[in-house]
Design an enzyme around this catalytic site. Structure first.
Site, PDB file in Angstrom:
ATOM      1  N   ASP E  49       0.834  -1.200   0.000  1.00 15.90           N
ATOM      2  CA  ASP E  49       0.000   0.000   0.000  1.00 15.90           C
ATOM      3  C   ASP E  49       0.873   1.257   0.000  1.00 15.90           C
ATOM      4  O   ASP E  49       0.358   2.371   0.060  1.00 15.90           O
ATOM      5  CB  ASP E  49      -0.948   0.003   1.207  1.00 15.90           C
ATOM      6  CG  ASP E  49      -0.220  -0.140   2.541  1.00 15.90           C
ATOM      7  OD1 ASP E  49       0.994  -0.419   2.556  1.00 15.90           O
ATOM      8  OD2 ASP E  49      -0.874   0.021   3.586  1.00 15.90           O
ATOM      9  N   HIS E  54       2.738   6.567   0.347  1.00 10.51           N
ATOM     10  CA  HIS E  54       3.963   7.385   0.287  1.00 10.51           C
ATOM     11  C   HIS E  54       4.282   7.882  -1.117  1.00 10.51           C
ATOM     12  O   HIS E  54       5.159   8.720  -1.301  1.00 10.51           O
ATOM     13  CB  HIS E  54       5.176   6.577   0.782  1.00 10.51           C
ATOM     14  CG  HIS E  54       4.974   5.901   2.095  1.00 10.51           C
ATOM     15  ND1 HIS E  54       5.573   4.712   2.433  1.00 10.51           N
ATOM     16  CD2 HIS E  54       4.206   6.230   3.159  1.00 10.51           C
ATOM     17  CE1 HIS E  54       5.194   4.344   3.645  1.00 10.51           C
ATOM     18  NE2 HIS E  54       4.362   5.242   4.106  1.00 10.51           N
ATOM     19  N   TRP E 173      -4.919  -1.901  10.592  1.00 12.27           N
ATOM     20  CA  TRP E 173      -3.694  -1.117  10.680  1.00 12.27           C
ATOM     21  C   TRP E 173      -3.977  -0.102  11.805  1.00 12.27           C
ATOM     22  O   TRP E 173      -4.615   0.920  11.560  1.00 12.27           O
ATOM     23  CB  TRP E 173      -3.450  -0.376   9.377  1.00 12.27           C
ATOM     24  CG  TRP E 173      -2.705  -1.028   8.261  1.00 12.27           C
ATOM     25  CD1 TRP E 173      -1.568  -0.554   7.660  1.00 12.27           C
ATOM     26  CD2 TRP E 173      -3.024  -2.232   7.539  1.00 12.27           C
ATOM     27  NE1 TRP E 173      -1.176  -1.394   6.630  1.00 12.27           N
ATOM     28  CE2 TRP E 173      -2.042  -2.428   6.535  1.00 12.27           C
ATOM     29  CE3 TRP E 173      -4.041  -3.201   7.653  1.00 12.27           C
ATOM     30  CZ2 TRP E 173      -2.047  -3.536   5.662  1.00 12.27           C
ATOM     31  CZ3 TRP E 173      -4.057  -4.293   6.788  1.00 12.27           C
ATOM     32  CH2 TRP E 173      -3.065  -4.457   5.814  1.00 12.27           C
ATOM     33  N   TYR E 175      -2.893   2.674  13.807  1.00 14.22           N
ATOM     34  CA  TYR E 175      -1.767   3.603  13.695  1.00 14.22           C
ATOM     35  C   TYR E 175      -2.029   4.863  14.514  1.00 14.22           C
ATOM     36  O   TYR E 175      -2.891   5.669  14.160  1.00 14.22           O
ATOM     37  CB  TYR E 175      -1.573   4.017  12.237  1.00 14.22           C
ATOM     38  CG  TYR E 175      -0.828   3.022  11.368  1.00 14.22           C
ATOM     39  CD1 TYR E 175      -0.662   1.697  11.756  1.00 14.22           C
ATOM     40  CD2 TYR E 175      -0.284   3.418  10.146  1.00 14.22           C
ATOM     41  CE1 TYR E 175       0.020   0.803  10.938  1.00 14.22           C
ATOM     42  CE2 TYR E 175       0.407   2.523   9.328  1.00 14.22           C
ATOM     43  CZ  TYR E 175       0.553   1.221   9.734  1.00 14.22           C
ATOM     44  OH  TYR E 175       1.228   0.339   8.929  1.00 14.22           O
ATOM     45  N   ARG E 177      -1.750   8.561  15.342  1.00 11.55           N
ATOM     46  CA  ARG E 177      -1.463   9.621  14.381  1.00 11.55           C
ATOM     47  C   ARG E 177      -2.193  10.903  14.775  1.00 11.55           C
ATOM     48  O   ARG E 177      -3.207  10.850  15.460  1.00 11.55           O
ATOM     49  CB  ARG E 177      -1.940   9.173  12.983  1.00 11.55           C
ATOM     50  CG  ARG E 177      -1.247   9.832  11.807  1.00 11.55           C
ATOM     51  CD  ARG E 177       0.237   9.518  11.735  1.00 11.55           C
ATOM     52  NE  ARG E 177       0.581   8.114  11.740  1.00 11.55           N
ATOM     53  CZ  ARG E 177       0.843   7.377  10.652  1.00 11.55           C
ATOM     54  NH1 ARG E 177       0.814   7.942   9.461  1.00 11.55           N
ATOM     55  NH2 ARG E 177       1.171   6.104  10.748  1.00 11.55           N
ATOM     56  N   LYS E 209      -2.081  -4.835  12.840  1.00  6.93           N
ATOM     57  CA  LYS E 209      -0.726  -4.508  12.425  1.00  6.93           C
ATOM     58  C   LYS E 209      -0.232  -3.368  13.302  1.00  6.93           C
ATOM     59  O   LYS E 209      -0.867  -2.299  13.356  1.00  6.93           O
ATOM     60  CB  LYS E 209      -0.719  -4.075  10.960  1.00  6.93           C
ATOM     61  CG  LYS E 209       0.680  -3.834  10.420  1.00  6.93           C
ATOM     62  CD  LYS E 209       0.634  -3.215   9.019  1.00  6.93           C
ATOM     63  CE  LYS E 209       2.045  -2.977   8.505  1.00  6.93           C
ATOM     64  NZ  LYS E 209       2.062  -1.989   7.406  1.00  6.93           N
ATOM     65  N   GLY E 251       7.244  -3.867   9.135  1.00  8.59           N
ATOM     66  CA  GLY E 251       8.666  -3.841   8.855  1.00  8.59           C
ATOM     67  C   GLY E 251       9.248  -2.438   8.824  1.00  8.59           C
ATOM     68  O   GLY E 251      10.388  -2.218   9.198  1.00  8.59           O
ATOM     69  N   GLY E 279       7.076  -5.184   4.064  1.00  8.68           N
ATOM     70  CA  GLY E 279       6.972  -4.833   2.653  1.00  8.68           C
ATOM     71  C   GLY E 279       8.299  -4.383   2.084  1.00  8.68           C
ATOM     72  O   GLY E 279       8.994  -5.141   1.416  1.00  8.68           O
ATOM     73  N   ARG E 280       8.677  -3.118   2.375  1.00 11.91           N
ATOM     74  CA  ARG E 280       9.890  -2.571   1.776  1.00 11.91           C
ATOM     75  C   ARG E 280      11.126  -3.402   2.104  1.00 11.91           C
ATOM     76  O   ARG E 280      12.035  -3.521   1.315  1.00 11.91           O
ATOM     77  CB  ARG E 280      10.069  -1.110   2.220  1.00 11.91           C
ATOM     78  CG  ARG E 280       9.118  -0.176   1.499  1.00 11.91           C
ATOM     79  CD  ARG E 280       9.060   1.190   2.138  1.00 11.91           C
ATOM     80  NE  ARG E 280       8.373   1.132   3.428  1.00 11.91           N
ATOM     81  CZ  ARG E 280       8.281   2.157   4.287  1.00 11.91           C
ATOM     82  NH1 ARG E 280       8.854   3.311   3.970  1.00 11.91           N
ATOM     83  NH2 ARG E 280       7.635   2.025   5.423  1.00 11.91           N
TER      84      ARG E 280
END
Lengths: 306, 306, 306, 306, 306
Positions: E49, E54, E173, E175, E177, E209, E251, E279-280
């Site tokens: 995603d 990003h 997810w 998060y 924020r 996550k 990650g 992912g990355r």
């Protein structure tokens, strides 16, 4: 006080004849105008939305009034046309009085805690709730001129559509409110009340609750600022601006001077109003006093069959 | 004035022929264009939304106008194409005139109490209300260029879809308004009116109500600021920008000089407009004067069969 | 120019083969890619949303362009793949051209009057409108990076779902816009256009309209700010970021130098674009000039069968 | 502690008799009042919404409390009237306890991370979820007096309507909150709690959770600021303002002094409350201590059969 | 890497046994936990995603990663439990891999262009889209503590209800924020991650996550600010706060040091996590390197059958 079952007006078509009404709405309006209260085409409604709108502080001058049973008792014994209150009170207190007093279910409301600069009144109940509870009308507040008037008017439009669907009369609390109203001389001015009366007509109310207009001040817009007319004419002007919408005048804060209260009733009825919606001026008195005052209002209304 | 039942134009396909219209919309537009009023493809509409938009102050110059019955009488006796007003007025006053004068039900509206920097006009009624009331069109205001244009345009889109569903013509009050419009020279400039005309075409109106453009000023954007053309050409330009949307020009504030009023009608019709929507310039006059002026407008429109 | 009915590509599965498409969407995309225009898997679309987005000022350089009939004539005579415009124009002008030119119904739009700091584009029409009008695709603008991107993206998601339901291809105007975009180097930068391309892929567009990226400036974020690559590589990069979404490049403002216009077309097609969506660069020219230029674009696209 | 199946009050019509209740609501309230817990018309509810409202920090003083199984064990072994928690906890932890402890499904909630100036509590679950999970009531928080009270009250109205539809009792967390409350002496004052009690009655709650009122301060509005009455009278006043809505008092932060905790229970019950909703004061103790304290609360409630 | 069809755990009731699950949800969770990937009750999910969240900049370190086919290839060849991505990527790229790799359809998302002070993530797709696409779970981002948390949580509640309806597992997810999070020490702190874990449990997620908590700083609220515990204990604390919600750790940015990446996997699994969502750290490596690293993660997960 015994409920008057005889009609005091020659014909129910008095007030209702000029209007093309759906059957259900005609039935319910008839019940309010000719089936209860003065039963002559005038209206005497007992409101009890102050607990939500102002908080329990409003009951301090007469503590028994905090118990909604008190108002139900006054409304039935006093032979009112209807009692006007919200869904919580209706559900919890109406049981013992069912059928004895028509209900105007007040659909929206708010506390007075946040300030009124951007006033908006949310719906707490629906027209369908009113049908379920056997109400003969719904009450709805619109804050005329509020910065959030688009939400207010749009929502009032939806309520009116639901009223059409169910044949339910719509009683509009047409209240000038908000920052722009304050900048233009305040909510009580003739300018504000006259506009509020027309708004009720435009949005499709059947009955409107208004306040007696106060004197103009320097911030009121023209042509109202320069207008010079007797106070009676101003009251009549407001009634005329409402057109075929029946006008009820509000009682406002309690006035200990009963003669003054009755004089106001006379003023309103002479100006063409259909009746009054007096709350604190009634239920902040001991029951016997309240019933006696109610009787005197009845007597005035009896002279104004519509 | 007798309603003209004979068509004055050779063929109703005059104005309507270029458009692919759903059946219901064709029926209703025909009624407006060839069944009532000048009945030659032009339109003369009497609006009464000022009580909501400006308040009862608008009726002060001619007090009988506060009673909507006055406008209904003028519209029927004067042989107008339609009367344009909101749901409250339609429900309470149209009964006695049903079938004698087509109704343009104005769906949205607002008071002028909060300022117009972020103008938005909420719906008070629906296309379904219009169907129920037997209307031949709906009226809808869009505030072009308002910071809240997204709400305005989205809602106009929904109304248009409801119009498609019911075969109901859509008359758009396409009004430049809001902070950004003020910064660019105001709502009356050619820039603003020309854009408003195109917006009406883009959103799918059938008829648009516009204002006669005023002269440019220093804040108007290019290329309008530098544009030099006769006033007649500017009026024609606005009509052309509306494309196949029929243009009605607004009357605005009352002008006591009848000759000037009639000159404006001639200007609009020569520029290609379909007609006029004059309210205060009609109903702020005594009935006989208003009828006489109406007749003279009729005479002008009679020379512009579409 | 005669519409090419022969397919110029070996197989329509060229562009469409990699995609799992619902039947209706495959039919409609085939019509755009192989049934009209170059008919070889490339696209040449004539847009006409400028009247709403910029106002009639856009038509000043070539006044006949204010009449939408002009663009319909150019689109059909020029053998375009489709004409892209809003519901009002489609309903009023497409009748005479029905079936001769595919329609991309642009669903949302706005005026450019309020500034773009919090840009949002409201829907004026629905996918169902597109079905009703016989459109072969819908167009939808998303303002990438706008402070109101949540409304923008949520609404785009709803439109995509309606597209799934009706088998309607979705052409996304993926436009970087708003305060944060301005702070990061503006809407035209490679950074902004590259992100916009990916957004189109992520939200599920079938075709995306993008702008040719401009040079980086000091406010563009890394790694774009430091990126050094030939302009051709940047264009190719944007196409690659769109993945399996077909890319159309926008024409932007009119360029009088036709050679430069054609060079841009070559640049885009060499970079892997599916085609172009040129409006003002076409319909702001006299019809014969516009048709001649169109033919030359046709010739370029003929060399890029997909 | 064994669940008391015998009713300790003479008749279940004690608490319920004054109310006109839909059948389903009567069944479910009976289960809470006479089928579980003290089973004499009083209520002892164990809440577990702190993990969402305050975060896991609330469990730090007694780490085992982070596992919701701990509260389920305490609620069942301690013979509570019900456990009150949200949909995530109910779905993941109630399985092993199904049928042994009534569930009050808390429908809305929020974190305490953004400040409370404009407090609003969004719904995470619906009345239908409560039905599906076999709940005997739903819990709903309203932030009385918040600048966003219109959203709060409107949403509470919708939940109430769903409750009517499914015969589901409504337990209202009636919490004064927001900027205007802070300016008027804070959320704990008699002014604020008294108003909150009436709001619960007005919106149609069956049970309300309130906080014990604190002393007045200089910012509290009149007539509360000048009011001089014993603390017991203030607690009784709040209960009276709630009318026929049953009042539960909240436990608030953990108090290590058990005698003081029990004194508060006595105070509430003497003032006419229906019971208590104590969370941290119970489940922040080791299980045996918590069960022992629970028993002592049981003993007090046993003396207040309704 | 061959997909392991044999279950490595004694019984699938390992992870799933404590939960009361609707049939469809049990089927789909089984497929994720025991039908694909490590197939022993642990999870290794490949997310994609970042292109939306990003922008394409995330692919710059390894350009082939811009083509979603690369990630699909890695996910299938590497034997992942699932690939997690949005509707646009699923529709355009999953065709060739259908049935070979479970899909977690990420429903909402946004660009990172406007700042995160009032972060909100709009839905681009629905649970029904997930059903249509054959997904085995949906992914949904909630910005914990954002000033717009009411929209975030309300919407998450609606998604959960749709998940109930379709038997679809919900991967949250969760998060931290927004402005208030930044003021309290930032999104990575134990305070923030611990709260986020509980929120996932409260709103009814099946899988959450999270990010590995970072060290406390001076702005973190108590009791976290003063908390002194080994890092391993903090990771375990977060897992414990999520209760019966399975925890996947993110990650984050690519780390070139593979040993450090694997050490983190070990840390998470020892702390009780169900798995990882990297992912990355996977797809920013050449395919062979990524597959080799994947195998080593597989080996770690194989030692943590649930």
């Amino acid at each position: 006080m015994k409920r008057k079952s005889q009609r005091e007006s020659g014909s129910p078509s008095g007030t209702l004849s000029a209007l093309s009404l759906a059957h259900g709405k005609r039935v319910r309006l008839w019940r309010l105008l000719y089936g209860h209260g003065p039963a002559n085409g005038t209206l005497m409604v007992l409101p009890l939305d102050q607990g939500l709108e102002h908080g329990p502080a409003d009951f301090f001058p007469h503590p028994p009034a905090v118990d909604p049973d008190y108002q139900f008792r006054l409304a039935t014994e006093g032979g009112y046309s209807a009692i006007a209150l919200g869904v919580g009170l209706a559900e919890k207190y109406m049981g013992a009085y069912a059928g004895r007093i028509p209900l105007v279910l007040k659909l929206n409301g708010k506390t007075n805690i946040p300030d009124d600069a951007e006033a908006v009144s949310p719906a707490l109940a629906s027209v369908e709730d009113a049908v379920r509870l056997g109400a003969d009308a719904v009450g709805y507040t619109v804050y005329v001129g509020s910065p959030r008037q688009d939400d207010e008017l749009r929502e009032a439009g939806r309520v009116r559509q639901e009223c059409e669907r169910f044949g339910m009369p719509l009683v509009l609390w047409s209240y000038p409110r908000g920052r722009a109203i304050d900048e233009r001389g305040g909510k009580g001015s003739l300018y504000a009340q006259d506009y509020a009366a027309r708004v009720a007509l435009e949005v499709g109310a059947d009955i409107v609750k208004l306040h007696e207009p106060t004197k103009a001040n320097a911030r009121v817009p023209e042509p109202y600022r320069s207008l010079r007319e007797p106070h009676e004419a101003s009251v009549r002007r407001v009634v005329r601006s409402a057109g075929r919408v029946m006008v009820l005048f509000s009682g406002g804060e309690k006035d200990d001077d009963e003669a003054r209260v009755l004089a106001r009733v006379r003023l309103y009825m002479n100006a063409g109003a259909t009746g009054v919606m007096f709350g604190r001026n009634m239920w902040l008195r001991p029951l016997d006093d309240a019933l006696a005052l109610t009787r005197r209002v009845h007597n005035i209304l009896a002279r104004h069959a519509r």
